[in-house]
Design a protein around this motif. Structure first.
Motif, PDB file in Angstrom:
ATOM      1  N   ALA A  86      -5.531   8.160 -11.440  1.00 32.43           N
ATOM      2  CA  ALA A  86      -6.259   8.346 -10.180  1.00 32.43           C
ATOM      3  C   ALA A  86      -6.703   7.011  -9.599  1.00 32.43           C
ATOM      4  CB  ALA A  86      -7.472   9.247 -10.399  1.00 32.43           C
ATOM      5  N   LEU A  87      -6.819   5.993 -10.440  1.00 31.92           N
ATOM      6  CA  LEU A  87      -7.188   4.660  -9.955  1.00 31.92           C
ATOM      7  C   LEU A  87      -6.107   4.082  -9.054  1.00 31.92           C
ATOM      8  CD1 LEU A  87      -8.727   3.145 -13.220  1.00 31.92           C
ATOM      9  CD2 LEU A  87      -9.943   4.070 -11.232  1.00 31.92           C
ATOM     10  N   VAL A  88      -4.870   4.559  -9.202  1.00 35.83           N
ATOM     11  CA  VAL A  88      -3.781   4.109  -8.328  1.00 35.83           C
ATOM     12  C   VAL A  88      -4.057   4.576  -6.898  1.00 35.83           C
ATOM     13  CG1 VAL A  88      -1.301   4.223  -7.884  1.00 35.83           C
ATOM     14  CG2 VAL A  88      -2.143   4.123 -10.238  1.00 35.83           C
ATOM     15  N   ALA A  89      -4.493   5.832  -6.753  1.00 34.33           N
ATOM     16  CA  ALA A  89      -4.841   6.347  -5.425  1.00 34.33           C
ATOM     17  C   ALA A  89      -6.023   5.575  -4.844  1.00 34.33           C
ATOM     18  CB  ALA A  89      -5.169   7.834  -5.504  1.00 34.33           C
ATOM     19  N   LEU A  90      -6.999   5.253  -5.682  1.00 40.80           N
ATOM     20  CA  LEU A  90      -8.156   4.489  -5.217  1.00 40.80           C
ATOM     21  C   LEU A  90      -7.735   3.089  -4.770  1.00 40.80           C
ATOM     22  CD1 LEU A  90     -11.206   4.375  -4.806  1.00 40.80           C
ATOM     23  CD2 LEU A  90     -11.429   3.624  -7.194  1.00 40.80           C
ATOM     24  N   ALA A  91      -6.827   2.473  -5.525  1.00 40.19           N
ATOM     25  CA  ALA A  91      -6.322   1.143  -5.132  1.00 40.19           C
ATOM     26  C   ALA A  91      -5.631   1.213  -3.782  1.00 40.19           C
ATOM     27  CB  ALA A  91      -5.361   0.617  -6.200  1.00 40.19           C
ATOM     28  N   SER A  92      -4.897   2.297  -3.541  1.00 45.11           N
ATOM     29  CA  SER A  92      -4.232   2.472  -2.254  1.00 45.11           C
ATOM     30  C   SER A  92      -5.249   2.572  -1.124  1.00 45.11           C
ATOM     31  CB  SER A  92      -3.365   3.733  -2.295  1.00 45.11           C
ATOM     32  OG  SER A  92      -2.812   4.005  -1.032  1.00 45.11           O
ATOM     33  N   ALA A  93      -6.351   3.287  -1.359  1.00 44.48           N
ATOM     34  CA  ALA A  93      -7.395   3.418  -0.343  1.00 44.48           C
ATOM     35  C   ALA A  93      -8.032   2.061  -0.038  1.00 44.48           C
ATOM     36  CB  ALA A  93      -8.466   4.408  -0.817  1.00 44.48           C
ATOM     37  N   VAL A  94      -8.255   1.259  -1.075  1.00 46.09           N
ATOM     38  CA  VAL A  94      -8.838  -0.072  -0.885  1.00 46.09           C
ATOM     39  C   VAL A  94      -7.897  -0.952  -0.058  1.00 46.09           C
ATOM     40  CG1 VAL A  94      -9.549  -2.203  -2.050  1.00 46.09           C
ATOM     41  CG2 VAL A  94     -10.232   0.018  -2.977  1.00 46.09           C
ATOM     42  N   MET A  95      -6.610  -0.901  -0.379  1.00 41.76           N
ATOM     43  CA  MET A  95      -5.641  -1.723   0.356  1.00 41.76           C
ATOM     44  C   MET A  95      -5.543  -1.300   1.814  1.00 41.76           C
ATOM     45  SD  MET A  95      -2.467  -2.523  -2.230  1.00 41.76           S
ATOM     46  CE  MET A  95      -2.499  -1.047  -3.223  1.00 41.76           C
ATOM     47  N   PHE A  96      -5.561   0.008   2.062  1.00 39.29           N
ATOM     48  CA  PHE A  96      -5.452   0.459   3.449  1.00 39.29           C
ATOM     49  C   PHE A  96      -6.719   0.124   4.230  1.00 39.29           C
ATOM     50  CE2 PHE A  96      -5.083   3.456   7.007  1.00 39.29           C
ATOM     51  CZ  PHE A  96      -3.789   3.166   7.401  1.00 39.29           C
ATOM     52  N   ALA A  97      -7.865   0.114   3.559  1.00 36.22           N
ATOM     53  CA  ALA A  97      -9.105  -0.300   4.218  1.00 36.22           C
ATOM     54  C   ALA A  97      -9.017  -1.761   4.641  1.00 36.22           C
ATOM     55  CB  ALA A  97     -10.292  -0.082   3.285  1.00 36.22           C
ATOM     56  N   ALA A 104       8.287  -5.978  11.271  1.00 36.09           N
ATOM     57  CA  ALA A 104       9.132  -7.120  10.907  1.00 36.09           C
ATOM     58  C   ALA A 104       8.815  -7.652   9.514  1.00 36.09           C
ATOM     59  CB  ALA A 104       8.961  -8.227  11.949  1.00 36.09           C
ATOM     60  N   ALA A 105       7.538  -8.018   9.292  1.00 40.66           N
ATOM     61  CA  ALA A 105       7.156  -8.532   7.971  1.00 40.66           C
ATOM     62  C   ALA A 105       7.303  -7.448   6.913  1.00 40.66           C
ATOM     63  CB  ALA A 105       5.715  -9.048   8.004  1.00 40.66           C
ATOM     64  N   GLY A 106       7.021  -6.208   7.318  1.00 43.04           N
ATOM     65  CA  GLY A 106       7.150  -5.106   6.368  1.00 43.04           C
ATOM     66  C   GLY A 106       8.582  -4.880   5.933  1.00 43.04           C
ATOM     67  N   ALA A 107       9.526  -4.951   6.882  1.00 42.44           N
ATOM     68  CA  ALA A 107      10.931  -4.720   6.550  1.00 42.44           C
ATOM     69  C   ALA A 107      11.462  -5.800   5.606  1.00 42.44           C
ATOM     70  CB  ALA A 107      11.769  -4.676   7.821  1.00 42.44           C
ATOM     71  N   VAL A 108      11.062  -7.047   5.852  1.00 39.16           N
ATOM     72  CA  VAL A 108      11.498  -8.141   4.970  1.00 39.16           C
ATOM     73  C   VAL A 108      10.951  -7.931   3.561  1.00 39.16           C
ATOM     74  CG1 VAL A 108      11.315 -10.617   4.523  1.00 39.16           C
ATOM     75  CG2 VAL A 108      11.743  -9.802   6.847  1.00 39.16           C
ATOM     76  N   THR A 109       9.671  -7.618   3.469  1.00 37.98           N
ATOM     77  CA  THR A 109       9.035  -7.419   2.161  1.00 37.98           C
ATOM     78  C   THR A 109       9.625  -6.219   1.434  1.00 37.98           C
ATOM     79  OG1 THR A 109       6.978  -8.323   3.056  1.00 37.98           O
ATOM     80  CG2 THR A 109       6.829  -7.110   0.989  1.00 37.98           C
ATOM     81  N   ALA A 110       9.799  -5.119   2.156  1.00 30.85           N
ATOM     82  CA  ALA A 110      10.354  -3.913   1.538  1.00 30.85           C
ATOM     83  C   ALA A 110      11.772  -4.157   1.042  1.00 30.85           C
ATOM     84  CB  ALA A 110      10.335  -2.762   2.538  1.00 30.85           C
ATOM     85  N   GLN A 124       0.823  -1.207   0.000  1.00 29.77           N
ATOM     86  CA  GLN A 124       0.000   0.000   0.000  1.00 29.77           C
ATOM     87  C   GLN A 124       0.860   1.261   0.000  1.00 29.77           C
ATOM     88  OE1 GLN A 124      -0.579   2.229   2.968  1.00 29.77           O
ATOM     89  NE2 GLN A 124      -1.761   3.528   1.590  1.00 29.77           N
ATOM     90  N   ILE A 125       1.929   1.259   0.771  1.00 29.40           N
ATOM     91  CA  ILE A 125       2.818   2.426   0.806  1.00 29.40           C
ATOM     92  C   ILE A 125       3.484   2.634  -0.554  1.00 29.40           C
ATOM     93  CG2 ILE A 125       4.965   3.319   1.794  1.00 29.40           C
ATOM     94  CD1 ILE A 125       4.114   2.043   4.454  1.00 29.40           C
TER      95      ILE A 125
END
Length: 300
Positions: free
Chosen positions: A153-164, A189-195, A84-85
């Motif tokens: 703009a659909l990219v921003a909408l996708a981000s909103a869906v993921m954060f929801a 932890a999981a975020g750092a590995v994925t990033a 999402q980030i």
């Protein structure tokens, strides 16, 4: 005592909002110059260090902080937040900071809908009407079919869906674990590995000045999360949620003053619809929480 806790919580959430808005402004600057996965990876390294430092202060240390009844779902949450980030920062670069946040503000209403199948919550016609109004606001901002419509703009909408989704999954795991600590630990932890897996391939030399901005980005991110934790410790989430919408306003100001973004009238109208719908949904939730009882839940 309760009143002082609410005031303290509001102060912390306001500080968190300012820090997160600054973080997004710096992310927009860096996204114009470097691959997004690269500096998100560095940001997560600092975030992981922050999470481990907090865990070390707990009784039982990292082992206690990582104890969860849903390890797979907790890890999935952390991965989802990284994606999402990456998506929202990419949207900053595509359509601008202000426009992205105007659409992203839809996420609390989307979370209301997702709570029905995932959490089994009952949502009545009033909150469904608020969700519909929020979607109308997003359509006003995006203007599909119009000359000024940007498919980006659909990219921003996708981000909103993921954060929801992330928000609802956080509520699910926190309820199962009885504490928000494991959720915070696995986010780092999981975020750092994925990033790292995503960003290591995009390593890019940076100027000394931009390394400085990246350092500020990491500090604002960690400080913002800390202030948000303190706010939630001080008072109920319903009390502080309305103030989160101020981040959208600050993003518009930063986008205009720093990046020269023009705010269209349609964006302002759409923002008003989304904010109004979101505040009503929050107010309605607060009313239901105060009333309680099976008869009220049935009336949702």
């Amino acid at each position: 005592m309760a009143g002082s806790g609410a005031v303290r919580g509001i102060r912390f959430v306001l500080l968190a909002v300012v820090l997160f808005a600054a973080q997004d402004g710096i992310s927009t600057y860096l996204a114009e110059r470097y691959p997004v996965p690269f500096f998100v990876m560095i940001r997560y390294w600092f975030f992981l260090a922050f999470v481990l430092a907090l865990a070390a202060r707990l009784q039982g240390g990292v082992r206690a902080a990582s104890r969860t009844a849903m390890p797979v779902l907790q890890a999935a949450r952390g991965i989802l937040l990284v994606v999402q980030i990456l998506v929202i920062v990419t949207s900053f670069d595509l359509i601008g900071l202000g426009a992205t946040h105007a659409i992203f503000a839809l996420h609390p209403l989307l979370a209301t809908l997702l709570a029905v199948p995932i959490l089994g919550e009952i949502v009545g016609w009033r909150r469904l009407a608020a969700v519909a109004t929020g979607f109308l606001g997003a359509l006003v901002i995006m203007r599909p079919g119009g000359e000024l419509f940007q498919v980006e703009a659909l990219v921003a909408l996708a981000s909103a869906v993921m954060f929801a989704f992330y928000t609802v999954l956080t509520r699910l795991t926190s309820t199962a674990d009885g504490s928000a600590q494991p959720a915070f630990f696995y986010t780092g932890a999981a975020g750092a590995v994925t990033a790292t897996l995503a960003g290591i391939w995009f390593w890019t030399p940076m100027t000394p000045g931009d390394w400085g901005w990246l350092g500020v980005l990491c500090i604002t991110g960690m400080s913002g999360h800390y202030c948000l934790i303190r706010a939630l410790d001080a008072t109920e989430a319903v009390r502080i949620q309305p103030f989160v919408y101020l981040q959208m306003v600050l993003s518009q100001v930063i986008g205009f003053l720093v990046f020269g973004e023009v705010v269209a009238w349609s964006t302002l109208v759409g923002m008003a619809l989304i904010i109004g719908a979101g505040l009503y949904a929050i107010w309605r939730e607060a009313q239901l929480l105060r009333a309680g009882g099976a008869e009220v839940r049935a009336a949702r």
